[in-house]
Scaffold this motif. Structure first.
Motif, PDB file in Angstrom:
ATOM      1  N   THR A 162      11.036   5.621   1.575  1.00 48.27           N
ATOM      2  CA  THR A 162      10.140   4.469   1.627  1.00 48.27           C
ATOM      3  C   THR A 162       9.968   3.954   3.052  1.00 48.27           C
ATOM      4  OG1 THR A 162      10.658   3.852  -0.650  1.00 48.27           O
ATOM      5  CG2 THR A 162       9.745   2.124   0.761  1.00 48.27           C
ATOM      6  N   VAL A 163      11.055   3.790   3.787  1.00 48.66           N
ATOM      7  CA  VAL A 163      10.953   3.331   5.179  1.00 48.66           C
ATOM      8  C   VAL A 163      10.125   4.324   5.993  1.00 48.66           C
ATOM      9  CG1 VAL A 163      12.261   2.943   7.317  1.00 48.66           C
ATOM     10  CG2 VAL A 163      13.042   1.937   5.160  1.00 48.66           C
ATOM     11  N   GLY A 171       7.963   6.416   4.835  1.00 44.96           N
ATOM     12  CA  GLY A 171       6.601   6.383   4.311  1.00 44.96           C
ATOM     13  C   GLY A 171       5.794   5.200   4.810  1.00 44.96           C
ATOM     14  N   VAL A 172       6.403   4.018   4.848  1.00 45.35           N
ATOM     15  CA  VAL A 172       5.708   2.827   5.335  1.00 45.35           C
ATOM     16  C   VAL A 172       5.327   3.005   6.804  1.00 45.35           C
ATOM     17  CG1 VAL A 172       6.051   0.395   5.981  1.00 45.35           C
ATOM     18  CG2 VAL A 172       6.661   1.175   3.684  1.00 45.35           C
ATOM     19  N   LEU A 173       6.284   3.432   7.615  1.00 48.52           N
ATOM     20  CA  LEU A 173       6.011   3.584   9.050  1.00 48.52           C
ATOM     21  C   LEU A 173       5.008   4.700   9.332  1.00 48.52           C
ATOM     22  CD1 LEU A 173       9.657   3.082  10.336  1.00 48.52           C
ATOM     23  CD2 LEU A 173       7.764   1.428  10.382  1.00 48.52           C
ATOM     24  N   HIS A 174       5.115   5.795   8.598  1.00 47.74           N
ATOM     25  CA  HIS A 174       4.218   6.928   8.783  1.00 47.74           C
ATOM     26  C   HIS A 174       2.796   6.541   8.371  1.00 47.74           C
ATOM     27  CE1 HIS A 174       3.867  11.601   8.188  1.00 47.74           C
ATOM     28  NE2 HIS A 174       3.190  11.181   9.232  1.00 47.74           N
ATOM     29  N   LEU A 175       2.665   5.892   7.217  1.00 52.28           N
ATOM     30  CA  LEU A 175       1.350   5.454   6.745  1.00 52.28           C
ATOM     31  C   LEU A 175       0.758   4.413   7.691  1.00 52.28           C
ATOM     32  CD1 LEU A 175      -0.928   5.331   4.654  1.00 52.28           C
ATOM     33  CD2 LEU A 175       0.473   3.743   3.334  1.00 52.28           C
ATOM     34  N   ALA A 176       1.557   3.454   8.143  1.00 51.94           N
ATOM     35  CA  ALA A 176       1.064   2.408   9.040  1.00 51.94           C
ATOM     36  C   ALA A 176       0.522   3.006  10.340  1.00 51.94           C
ATOM     37  CB  ALA A 176       2.167   1.400   9.349  1.00 51.94           C
ATOM     38  N   ALA A 215       0.050   7.817   1.240  1.00 56.80           N
ATOM     39  CA  ALA A 215       0.308   6.789   0.223  1.00 56.80           C
ATOM     40  C   ALA A 215       1.058   7.383  -0.970  1.00 56.80           C
ATOM     41  CB  ALA A 215      -1.003   6.154  -0.232  1.00 56.80           C
ATOM     42  N   LEU A 241       4.656   7.780   0.085  1.00 55.85           N
ATOM     43  CA  LEU A 241       5.298   6.462   0.058  1.00 55.85           C
ATOM     44  C   LEU A 241       5.594   6.046  -1.384  1.00 55.85           C
ATOM     45  CD1 LEU A 241       6.213   3.710   1.134  1.00 55.85           C
ATOM     46  CD2 LEU A 241       3.790   3.069   1.295  1.00 55.85           C
ATOM     47  N   ILE A 264       9.089   4.765  -3.334  1.00 62.30           N
ATOM     48  CA  ILE A 264       9.189   3.498  -4.055  1.00 62.30           C
ATOM     49  C   ILE A 264       9.675   3.725  -5.482  1.00 62.30           C
ATOM     50  CG2 ILE A 264       7.841   1.576  -4.998  1.00 62.30           C
ATOM     51  CD1 ILE A 264       6.147   1.758  -2.366  1.00 62.30           C
TER      52      ILE A 264
END
Length: 137
Positions: A85-86, A88-93, A115, A118, A122
């Motif tokens: 998740t961490v 995924g969030v940073l990669h997507l952002a 997404a 990520l 989740i």
């Protein structure tokens, strides 16, 4: 562990093995052609850097290895979910804010695929009730 979590783990492991394996075995090929049939996304974001590509490959392979271990042992899915998740969030952002030069179809493909990755992380974070807890309620 629920069937949904097992599927999320299996898909996470497959994702990690695909991306990590390709980046590790063929950094230049990964840079030139990733994700393959959907287009090419890495070369749109700057010059080739073998060190960076190999590091990304190692990261994905490490997450894949951890996913396989959790899938086999059926434990420790929450910390693994946190890691996916961490990442995924940073990669997507990053990619959501750096789509300049991407054709629309590639931009949509990149954001959707990130997404999904990520979302798999989740899913692993969502607590699962134990059978004894379910019966007591």
């Amino acid at each position: 562990m629920t069937a949904v979590k097992r599927v999320a783990l299996a898909l996470s492991a497959a994702l990690g093995l695909f991306v990590g394996g390709w980046a590790t075995v063929s950094p230049r090929g990964f840079y030139d052609a990733f994700p393959g049939v959907l287009g090419h996304w890495i070369d749109l974001d700057g010059p080739f850097n073998e060190h960076l590509i190999r590091d990304v490959g190692g990261l994905y392979l490490a997450l894949a290895a951890a996913s396989v271990v959790v899938l086999v042992r059926r434990s420790a899915w929450a910390p693994l979910g946190a890691a996916w998740t961490v990442f995924g969030v940073l990669h997507l952002a990053y990619h959501a804010t750096h789509l300049g030069g991407f054709p629309t179809v590639d931009a949509v493909g990149a954001i959707v695929s990130l997404a999904v990755s990520l979302a798999l992380g989740i899913v692993l974070l969502v607590p699962t009730r134990r059978p004894a807890e379910a019966v007591a309620r």
